[in-house]
Design a protein around this motif. Structure first.
Motif, PDB file in Angstrom:
ATOM      1  N   HIS A 602       0.462  -0.977   0.040  1.00 33.39           N
ATOM      2  CA  HIS A 602       0.138  -0.013   0.076  1.00 33.39           C
ATOM      3  C   HIS A 602       0.445   1.673   0.328  1.00 33.39           C
ATOM      4  O   HIS A 602       0.292   2.356   0.058  1.00 33.39           O
ATOM      5  CB  HIS A 602      -0.998  -0.149   1.493  1.00 33.39           C
ATOM      6  CG  HIS A 602      -0.797   0.165   2.069  1.00 33.39           C
ATOM      7  ND1 HIS A 602       0.382  -0.967   3.028  1.00 33.39           N
ATOM      8  CD2 HIS A 602       0.141   1.206   3.542  1.00 33.39           C
ATOM      9  CE1 HIS A 602       0.917  -0.292   4.038  1.00 33.39           C
ATOM     10  NE2 HIS A 602       0.521   0.624   4.133  1.00 33.39           N
ATOM     11  N   PRO A 631      -4.160  -0.075  -3.548  1.00 35.13           N
ATOM     12  CA  PRO A 631      -3.192  -1.202  -2.450  1.00 35.13           C
ATOM     13  C   PRO A 631      -3.247  -2.142  -3.094  1.00 35.13           C
ATOM     14  O   PRO A 631      -4.323  -2.701  -3.514  1.00 35.13           O
ATOM     15  CB  PRO A 631      -3.808  -1.170  -1.385  1.00 35.13           C
ATOM     16  CG  PRO A 631      -5.051  -0.314  -1.230  1.00 35.13           C
ATOM     17  CD  PRO A 631      -4.792  -0.079  -2.617  1.00 35.13           C
ATOM     18  N   GLY A 632      -2.094  -3.055  -3.344  1.00 37.83           N
ATOM     19  CA  GLY A 632      -1.547  -4.956  -3.836  1.00 37.83           C
ATOM     20  C   GLY A 632      -1.859  -5.689  -2.924  1.00 37.83           C
ATOM     21  O   GLY A 632      -2.481  -5.319  -1.786  1.00 37.83           O
ATOM     22  N   LEU A 633      -1.756  -6.413  -2.677  1.00 35.91           N
ATOM     23  CA  LEU A 633      -1.656  -7.365  -2.554  1.00 35.91           C
ATOM     24  C   LEU A 633      -1.092  -7.839  -1.408  1.00 35.91           C
ATOM     25  O   LEU A 633       0.410  -7.960  -1.487  1.00 35.91           O
ATOM     26  CB  LEU A 633      -2.544  -9.594  -3.156  1.00 35.91           C
ATOM     27  CG  LEU A 633      -3.375  -9.523  -4.549  1.00 35.91           C
ATOM     28  CD1 LEU A 633      -2.825 -10.560  -5.126  1.00 35.91           C
ATOM     29  CD2 LEU A 633      -4.726  -9.648  -3.157  1.00 35.91           C
ATOM     30  N   ARG A 634      -1.239  -8.574  -0.139  1.00 34.32           N
ATOM     31  CA  ARG A 634      -0.805  -8.451   1.178  1.00 34.32           C
ATOM     32  C   ARG A 634      -0.199 -10.521   0.635  1.00 34.32           C
ATOM     33  O   ARG A 634      -1.181 -11.086   0.054  1.00 34.32           O
ATOM     34  CB  ARG A 634      -1.065  -8.384   1.789  1.00 34.32           C
ATOM     35  CG  ARG A 634      -1.572  -7.521   2.557  1.00 34.32           C
ATOM     36  CD  ARG A 634      -2.268  -6.592   4.096  1.00 34.32           C
ATOM     37  NE  ARG A 634      -2.737  -5.635   4.635  1.00 34.32           N
ATOM     38  CZ  ARG A 634      -3.254  -5.266   5.316  1.00 34.32           C
ATOM     39  NH1 ARG A 634      -3.475  -5.823   6.298  1.00 34.32           N
ATOM     40  NH2 ARG A 634      -3.444  -4.382   5.695  1.00 34.32           N
ATOM     41  N   ASN A 637      -3.197 -13.025   1.410  1.00 39.75           N
ATOM     42  CA  ASN A 637      -3.477 -12.275  -0.005  1.00 39.75           C
ATOM     43  C   ASN A 637      -3.233 -12.916  -1.284  1.00 39.75           C
ATOM     44  O   ASN A 637      -3.835 -14.251  -1.433  1.00 39.75           O
ATOM     45  CB  ASN A 637      -4.014 -11.368  -0.178  1.00 39.75           C
ATOM     46  CG  ASN A 637      -4.154 -10.241   1.377  1.00 39.75           C
ATOM     47  OD1 ASN A 637      -4.443  -8.958   0.764  1.00 39.75           O
ATOM     48  ND2 ASN A 637      -5.324 -10.558   2.121  1.00 39.75           N
ATOM     49  N   ASP A 640      -3.555 -16.985  -0.486  1.00 41.17           N
ATOM     50  CA  ASP A 640      -4.861 -17.514  -0.290  1.00 41.17           C
ATOM     51  C   ASP A 640      -5.601 -17.623  -2.021  1.00 41.17           C
ATOM     52  O   ASP A 640      -6.185 -18.649  -2.054  1.00 41.17           O
ATOM     53  CB  ASP A 640      -5.919 -15.849   0.128  1.00 41.17           C
ATOM     54  CG  ASP A 640      -5.977 -16.328   1.793  1.00 41.17           C
ATOM     55  OD1 ASP A 640      -5.361 -17.693   2.309  1.00 41.17           O
ATOM     56  OD2 ASP A 640      -6.055 -15.889   2.940  1.00 41.17           O
ATOM     57  N   LEU A 641      -5.196 -16.412  -1.878  1.00 42.70           N
ATOM     58  CA  LEU A 641      -6.006 -16.575  -4.594  1.00 42.70           C
ATOM     59  C   LEU A 641      -4.931 -17.468  -4.962  1.00 42.70           C
ATOM     60  O   LEU A 641      -5.886 -18.074  -5.936  1.00 42.70           O
ATOM     61  CB  LEU A 641      -5.736 -15.207  -5.208  1.00 42.70           C
ATOM     62  CG  LEU A 641      -6.793 -14.344  -4.264  1.00 42.70           C
ATOM     63  CD1 LEU A 641      -5.972 -12.594  -4.898  1.00 42.70           C
ATOM     64  CD2 LEU A 641      -8.232 -14.180  -4.606  1.00 42.70           C
ATOM     65  N   ALA A 922      -5.365  -5.709  11.648  1.00 43.71           N
ATOM     66  CA  ALA A 922      -4.760  -4.241  10.692  1.00 43.71           C
ATOM     67  C   ALA A 922      -3.599  -4.372   9.286  1.00 43.71           C
ATOM     68  O   ALA A 922      -3.926  -4.209   8.948  1.00 43.71           O
ATOM     69  CB  ALA A 922      -4.688  -3.705  11.511  1.00 43.71           C
ATOM     70  N   ASN A 924      -2.963  -8.209   9.135  1.00 44.57           N
ATOM     71  CA  ASN A 924      -2.437  -9.944   9.066  1.00 44.57           C
ATOM     72  C   ASN A 924      -1.031 -10.126   9.318  1.00 44.57           C
ATOM     73  O   ASN A 924      -1.233 -11.528   8.502  1.00 44.57           O
ATOM     74  CB  ASN A 924      -2.593 -10.058   6.838  1.00 44.57           C
ATOM     75  CG  ASN A 924      -4.121  -9.637   6.535  1.00 44.57           C
ATOM     76  OD1 ASN A 924      -4.335  -9.081   6.014  1.00 44.57           O
ATOM     77  ND2 ASN A 924      -5.173 -10.331   7.432  1.00 44.57           N
TER      78      ASN A 924
END
Lengths: 971, 73
Positions: A602, A631-634, A637, A640-641, A922, A924
């Motif tokens: 982010h 913001p991109g993926l953490r 995330n 998970d994806l 906040a 992850n």
């Protein structure tokens, strides 16, 4: 050491010379004293020793038992001087300067006495100088020369120590008592510098000898920090590498690649071979001290497991093909392009590591943002200190600790929450212990009795708040409740420095009866009176500083606790000067730096949000590419994806998510579902076993760059040898590999040296505006912010106002974790680390540090063990909602009943097979510190471990190397 | 991403703002957090869950926050 103001009449003395030994430590005093030494007049601070003052005049007084890292001792009688008008021959090391005295350091009488002293020393010392490992680097040899010793009238046949037995038990240094002159420098270094008190002088008179408590060094309390070796003036304590290789011929100052203390070291070299690493006296973080990792555990850089050739493969079930750099880079680029076309750019991303330099992290996030065209870049701070970044930004305005390490020497009360400095940050812990021995009070909030509670000599916690894991927020609220309701708030500070409205809301919240220590006593498992007294001490004890670690952040409410800590510091006026502050102890060397460099999805470098138009425009124009404002993926995330088949390509630089991230099976399932995993590392780490492209990286000894430590100190990493990853070409530093991949993807990064990357960072990041390699060469290190207003950096932050203007209070509602114990999982597992191993162990496991910690053990309280029929050394299965693993048990009361503890340094331990993917609300950040488990005696490894064993053996075989893993298992 | 995971995460964010005395501030805080830290696809998915499935599983405050303040463009 700092610039000093001493003057002599013959020559100006402007700077300390770190290669010089001033004999006794520098003293600070407002009052100056003028004296005359050998005809030279000098003015020095009161309290300075004559020896030290002489050295400042350029006069060297012979000495053996004195060295400037230790308080003077006055035992060797070599440094005697004459003072006009005084009787006798006082030792210059223990005699302080006095106004107007006339000192003579060289007279015929002094020469006689010194020669006599040396004669006695040498009469009981082996005369094997030519074949001695310290030949050319021995103070005894130097002094024999300096005093003009020409004969030993006593002969050598008398009783002596020459046949004493060598102790070679420590893997890194030998102790040869036959060469010992009993100067006590080692004993004092162990006490004063390290604070371990493992060594002592045993016996009296002729029988005096250095002893590690009547044990060999390895079995003793010794933590192998190397301070004694560093202090030894002879070959008595000597690095084995020097014994093998001889004395080094040149040295280059660089920065340790282990923990967040960021110690400065001199790499002492022979050509391109490191002979030893010695702590640098000028190091701003370590001042000449070290720990077993930085000082000795660098052999991994040349370990046989190291992979130095690029490799590719289509499937993770294929053997690796060794290919040229061009082929590897082009294959990776073509896969990235293919995946972009097929799945879109949101299916791609990158992960940087806190083990990377700032420059490497910067180019990696630039590659992802500008070339991949997405903000899907994250860093391993996600799983450690991301809540620090979030919480401190919200409250104070900057995502960083507020102090220097040296600030602890001004603290009156030290509160440690969820950190274990003697294991995790040992060099800083030594400084902290020094302050505690001087009388500072200590409050520890930790479920487990860490060494500082009562297992460190001459240090004892005044309060150990042994709370239940997962209740940090309740504790912080209870402490705040006492501060607020007992009238201990520093209201002047709050009114002047903080947002009053936010304070009022917070005050009214924490003052509620449900936040009182009494109301929370059952939740915390800590007596209310204890909490009250600790809060009173913190609020009224003078300068109070909070140090915290992953025991704060790695919880479902990690960010809340960080904010609560900041609240407490602000409410009690403990921010903005020396001795106080909010101090996150960072796990890895460059956690701070990797976050500063914009590795979070982010934000850009300097913690500026991707949605901020002005910042984005700045980077777009500098990089010449359009950038996303979303913001991109953490990491979680992405995983998970990936598990759902929606995230397909990952560029992972220096990070090992398959070992360090929670719920291992979830991580490996995600990796298995990706089509292009590119790993850049020194070794075939656990993640690389799931990779399709392997780029061999360069070790910290093989590259230029910078690391930023926990006190925001940017320190230079300097190349002492060529990168070993050339594979027929010139070896590449890691940023060069990233730049080459970028070029293959159609975007050229035109840097010819890491310093040009830092120049770009400085041009685009206000807090780094004044940073350059040139300035780092001049100053040694720089604490950011470094800008026009602070051209040499900023040791203490938030001095006159907070970075965000006014400090902001946040209410911190305690929300119990959903990871609850029940009949099936009645215990809480919490995880941590130990001194000799580092993080996932990829480096330290490939050194002799394994003699201290060859396997991860699970600590169980004797009561819990007895209930389950578990004895010390038994194999136990640990089962959680996420998985099962098997470790050997060690029974200890360090853990409280109901809580078990283990470390995660060995992959086969599978500590993260049992941790869950629960995380901080906040950020992850995983809840590593709380997992509900059951333990039982077992007789075989878990299914996961068995699968892991065969999988990892097959993967290692795919590289053509042999597996040298020895996995201990139940008989 | 599985909607259950997003629901869990969103509710956790909501929990932080649970004790805020000002409800509007709390809802704005929740939404601002998601806007600043969640990827667009995740925000769209949770918004769709609110719209199409009445936000089942989400705390009431979180549903209001998402309906009123979440940015999905």
């Amino acid at each position: 050491m700092d610039d000093i103001k001493y003057t002599t009449h013959t020559q100006p003395v402007n700077r300390y010379d770190s290669d010089k030994d001033y004999g006794t430590p520098k003293k600070l005093s407002e009052k100056l004293v003028k004296l005359n030494i050998d005809g030279v007049e000098i003015t020095v601070p009161e309290g300075t020793s004559i020896m030290h003052a002489a050295q400042l005049c350029g006069v060297t007084v012979p000495k053996l038992c004195a060295t400037d890292s230790l308080e003077p001792f006055g035992s060797c009688r070599l440094c005697l001087v004459e003072i006009e008008g005084r009787r006798g021959y006082p030792a210059s090391c223990t005699t302080p300067v006095a106004e107007g005295i006339q000192v003579r350091t060289q007279t015929s009488k002094l020469a006689d006495v010194r020669r006599g002293v040396m004669e006695l020393y040498i009469s009981d010392h082996p005369l094997d100088c030519l074949t001695c490992a310290a030949n050319g680097d021995c103070e005894l040899q130097d002094m024999a020369g300096a005093v003009g010793l020409r004969e030993v009238r006593y002969g050598y046949d008398g009783e002596n120590h020459l046949k004493s037995t060598k102790d070679e038990s420590n893997p890194y240094f030998t102790f040869d008592p036959s060469k010992c002159i009993v100067c006590s420098r080692c004993v004092r270094a162990c006490e004063e510098t390290q604070g371990t008190f493992a060594l002592t002088i045993e016996g009296r008179g002729f029988g005096s000898k250095v002893s590690a408590g009547n044990k060999d060094f390895l079995e003793s309390e010794c933590v192998s920090c190397g301070a004694c070796v560093q202090a030894c003036p002879t070959a008595t304590l000597m690095e084995k590498t020097v014994i093998e290789a001889g004395t080094p011929e040149h040295k280059i100052t660089t920065t340790c690649a282990y923990c967040g203390v960021g110690c400065s070291f001199d790499a002492e070299m022979k050509g391109e071979e490191v002979v030893r690493m010695t702590p640098n006296k000028d190091g701003g973080a370590n001042h000449g001290h070290s720990c077993v990792k930085g000082r000795f555990a660098w052999g991994y850089a040349t370990h046989q497991d190291r992979i130095t050739t690029p490799m590719i493969r289509k499937s993770i079930h294929d053997e690796w093909q060794v290919v040229s750099w061009d082929e590897a880079i082009n294959y990776a680029a073509s896969e990235i392009k293919r995946i972009e076309t097929k799945y879109g750019k949101e299916a791609m991303g990158g992960i940087t590591s806190s083990r990377c330099t700032n420059e490497e992290v910067y180019v990696t996030q630039k590659l992802v943002r500008a070339v991949f065209g997405t903000n899907n870049v994250d860093t391993c701070a996600r799983v450690c200190h991301s809540p620090t970044g979030y919480g401190l930004k919200q409250t104070l305005g900057e995502s960083a600790g507020t102090q220097t390490f040296d600030s602890v020497m001004q603290s009156d009360v030290i509160m440690i929450i969820g950190a274990n400095p003697t294991d995790g940050h040992p060099v800083f812990a030594s400084l902290m212990k020094r302050r505690l021995r001087e009388g500072a009070k200590l409050i520890i909030a930790d479920p487990r009795a860490i060494d500082l509670v009562e297992n460190s000599p001459h240090v004892r916690a005044d309060y150990h708040l042994n709370l239940r894991p997962g209740t940090n927020v309740a504790l912080i609220s209870a402490l705040a409740h006492v501060v607020v309701t007992e009238g201990l708030v520093k209201e002047d500070f709050v009114r002047e420095r903080c947002e009053w409205d936010s304070f009022v809301v917070w005050r009214d919240f924490v003052a509620k009866p449900e936040n009182s220590p009494e109301a929370l006593e059952a939740t915390l498992g800590v007596k209310a009176e204890f909490v009250r007294n600790a809060a009173r001490l913190f609020a009224t004890g003078g300068n109070s500083a909070i140090y915290y670690g992953l025991g704060v952040t790695e919880h479902s409410q990690g960010s809340t606790t960080v904010m609560g800590i900041a609240n407490l510091a602000m409410a009690t006026g403990n921010v903005g000067r020396e001795g106080v502050g909010v101090n996150p102890l960072r796990g890895q060397n460059n956690v701070q730096g990797s976050c500063d460099m914009g590795s979070m999805p982010h934000e850009y470098p300097g913690y500026r949000h991707v949605s901020d138009d002005a910042t984005r425009t700045l980077f777009e124009s500098a990089w010449g590419r359009p950038l996303s404002n979303d913001p991109g993926l953490r990491i979680p995330n992405m995983l998970d994806l990936a598990g759902e088949g929606k995230f397909k390509a990952l560029y992972c630089v220096g990070e090992d998510i398959a070992q360090s991230d929670p719920n291992t099976q979830h991580v490996t399932h995600a990796l298995e579902n990706m089509e292009c995993v590119i790993v850049q590392d020194l070794f075939l780490n656990e993640t690389a076993m799931y990779a399709h492209v392997f780029f061999p990286g360069a070790s910290f000894l093989e590259k230029n760059g910078t690391f930023t430590n926990a006190e925001r100190r940017i320190s230079p990493v300097r190349r002492v040898m060529a990168p070993k990853n050339g594979h027929g070409e010139r070896g590449m530093e890691d940023w060069e590999i990233t730049a080459r991949l970028s070029k293959a993807l159609g975007y050229e990064m035109r840097y010819s040296h890491a310093c040009e990357i830092m120049d770009e960072i400085a041009a685009l990041t206000p807090t780094f505006k004044g940073v350059s390699f040139k300035k780092l060469d001049e100053l040694g290190s720089i604490q950011w912010p470094c800008d026009d207003a602070n051209p040499t950096g900023t040791p203490t932050m938030h001095v006159d106002e907070f970075v965000r203007g006014k400090g902001r209070f946040f209410i911190t509602q305690y929300v119990p974790t959903t990871e609850k114990v029940n009949a099936k999982y009645p215990l809480i597992l919490t995880t941590g680390r130990i001194l000799s191993q580092y993080n996932v162990g990829a480096q330290t496991r490939r050194t002799k540090n394994n003699v201290w910690h060859a396997e991860d053990l699970v600590e169980i309280h004797p009561h819990d063990a007895e209930d389950r029929g578990i004895k010390d050394g038994d194999w136990v299965g640990i089962t959680s909602r996420a998985g099962e693993t098997v470790l050997r048990a060690t029974l200890t009361e360090r853990v409280q009943p109901g809580v078990i503890y283990t470390t995660f340094h060995h992959p086969e331990s599978g500590a993260n097979v049992i941790t869950t993917d629960n995380g901080d609300w906040a950020t992850n950040c995983p809840e590593f510190k709380v997992t509900a488990v059951q333990v039982n005696r077992v007789h075989q490894l878990s299914d996961w471990q068995k699968d892991y064993q065969s999988f990892s053996e097959a993967q290692i075989a795919f590289t053509g190397k042999k597996s040298n893993k020895i996995i201990k298992q139940p008989a | 991403m599985q909607t259950e995971q997003l629901i869990k995460m969103a509710n956790q964010v909501g929990d932080f703002f649970e004790s805020y005395p000002d409800q509007v501030q709390a809802q704005q805080g929740i939404a601002e957090h998601l806007n600043r830290f969640w990827a667009l696809a995740m925000r769209r998915q949770i918004a769709a869950h609110v719209k199409e499935a009445n936000g089942v599983g989400l705390h009431a405050k979180v549903i209001s926050a998402i309906s009123s303040y979440l940015e999905v463009e």
